[in-house]
Design a protein around this motif. Structure first.
Motif, PDB file in Angstrom:
ATOM      1  N   GLN A   8     -71.902 -38.264  45.799  1.00 48.29           N
ATOM      2  CA  GLN A   8     -73.056 -39.133  45.967  1.00 48.29           C
ATOM      3  C   GLN A   8     -74.155 -38.416  46.728  1.00 48.29           C
ATOM      4  OE1 GLN A   8     -71.256 -42.792  47.747  1.00 48.29           O
ATOM      5  NE2 GLN A   8     -72.276 -43.833  46.044  1.00 48.29           N
ATOM      6  N   SER A   9     -75.358 -38.452  46.191  1.00 55.16           N
ATOM      7  CA  SER A   9     -76.529 -37.887  46.865  1.00 55.16           C
ATOM      8  C   SER A   9     -77.239 -39.008  47.607  1.00 55.16           C
ATOM      9  CB  SER A   9     -77.468 -37.248  45.839  1.00 55.16           C
ATOM     10  OG  SER A   9     -78.659 -36.815  46.470  1.00 55.16           O
ATOM     11  N   GLU A 223     -74.260 -32.155  51.313  1.00 57.11           N
ATOM     12  CA  GLU A 223     -75.282 -32.465  50.302  1.00 57.11           C
ATOM     13  C   GLU A 223     -76.387 -31.423  50.283  1.00 57.11           C
ATOM     14  OE1 GLU A 223     -78.498 -35.867  48.964  1.00 57.11           O
ATOM     15  OE2 GLU A 223     -76.865 -36.473  50.294  1.00 57.11           O
ATOM     16  N   GLU A 261     -79.804 -37.985  40.906  1.00 53.69           N
ATOM     17  CA  GLU A 261     -79.022 -38.057  39.676  1.00 53.69           C
ATOM     18  C   GLU A 261     -78.636 -36.666  39.180  1.00 53.69           C
ATOM     19  OE1 GLU A 261     -81.060 -41.691  40.463  1.00 53.69           O
ATOM     20  OE2 GLU A 261     -81.912 -39.682  40.181  1.00 53.69           O
ATOM     21  N   GLU A 264     -75.915 -35.266  41.491  1.00 53.01           N
ATOM     22  CA  GLU A 264     -74.631 -35.920  41.226  1.00 53.01           C
ATOM     23  C   GLU A 264     -74.030 -35.472  39.893  1.00 53.01           C
ATOM     24  OE1 GLU A 264     -75.768 -39.989  43.718  1.00 53.01           O
ATOM     25  OE2 GLU A 264     -75.639 -40.038  41.536  1.00 53.01           O
TER      26      GLU A 264
END
Length: 272
Positions: A8-9, A223, A261, A264
């Motif tokens: 998940q970002s 991340e 998006e 991910e």
């Protein structure tokens, strides 16, 4: 035991929303590229190294990134003051120990910084982190070099010794807080062929940590490294293996257009 879960970002969008000011004390080779990379990502860079500003600038900033690539004049004193100011303010401080094993002066400088400042994260290549861990490693100058020791163990050892997060950049990136460790499989072999790619990553780490809560710093660092590696991976897709100049330009473009998006979709992250 290795586990892989959907990635998940969370923090990329927060950078675009908050535009954190990231204070960089960096080297003359990397300053322009790091500033442009932060702007492309959505953060706001300030490149300041005068000791006279090292209490004022961190007070304006959301993170401080200290890079020892080209040490000049009173820069070490300035780094110590900036780091101590950041510690007092409670904002994250990132160390990039460029070529720490190359000369006695660099090793001495990093020892001073680590003694005087509590770093939130240390980001470097395998050779640099092996030096901090006291592990035998074959490296030349600022290159990553090679060795037989486990990078996971090196990352965990340095994280525990200095009570910090560690990110080791390479073919597989390693991020650890000493207890949790992530292996990041994204990237491009073109990264080592352009100067300041690692320095920009350290600045990017500063931007991600700047918008995260302290208890989520590990996630933010994972991340940061993943998003940067994905940007490089996408940037190199249409290029010939030696189009290094175009890769540098494409990397900035991809940092600008990167979405949660996309991160991910491409992310290959495993936890060990």
């Amino acid at each position: 035991m290795t586990t892989s879960t959907p990635f998940q970002s969370i923090y990329l969008q927060k950078i675009r929303q908050n535009r954190p000011l990231v204070h960089n004390i960096t080297n003359i080779v990397a300053a322009n590229f790091s500033a442009n990379g932060l702007l492309a990502l959505g953060a706001s860079p300030i490149m300041a190294a005068a000791i006279e500003e090292m209490e004022a600038v961190p007070q304006l900033s959301s993170a401080v990134v200290i890079n020892i690539g080209t040490l000049i004049g009173k820069e070490v004193e300035a780094m110590v003051l900036a780091g101590k100011t950041a510690n007092r303010l409670g904002i994250p401080v990132i160390l990039d120990p460029v070529g720490v094993g190359a000369t006695p002066f660099r090793r001495q400088t990093v020892e001073i910084l680590l003694n005087e400042i509590q770093f939130t994260a240390i980001r470097g290549n395998a050779g640099e982190l092996a030096t901090l861990a006291g592990v035998k490693w074959q490296a030349k100058g600022v290159d990553a070099g090679e060795g037989s020791h486990s990078l996971v163990e090196i990352a965990q050892q340095v994280a525990k010794r200095y009570k910090t997060l560690v990110a080791i950049s390479g073919e597989t990136d390693v991020v650890s807080d000493g207890l949790r460790t992530a292996l990041l499989k994204n990237g491009s072999p073109m990264f080592p062929q352009i100067t300041a790619s690692g320095c920009l990553l350290s600045a990017v780490c500063g931007a991600f940590l700047a918008v995260a809560e302290k208890k989520r710093y590990f996630n933010a660092l994972v991340e940061a490294c993943t998003a940067y590696a994905v940007a490089g991976e996408v940037a190199s897709k249409s290029l010939k293996p030696t189009q290094y100049g175009q890769f540098a330009v494409n990397l900035l473009d991809e940092l600008g257009s990167l979405t949660p998006e996309t991160v991910e979709h491409y992310a290959e992250v495993e936890y060990v």
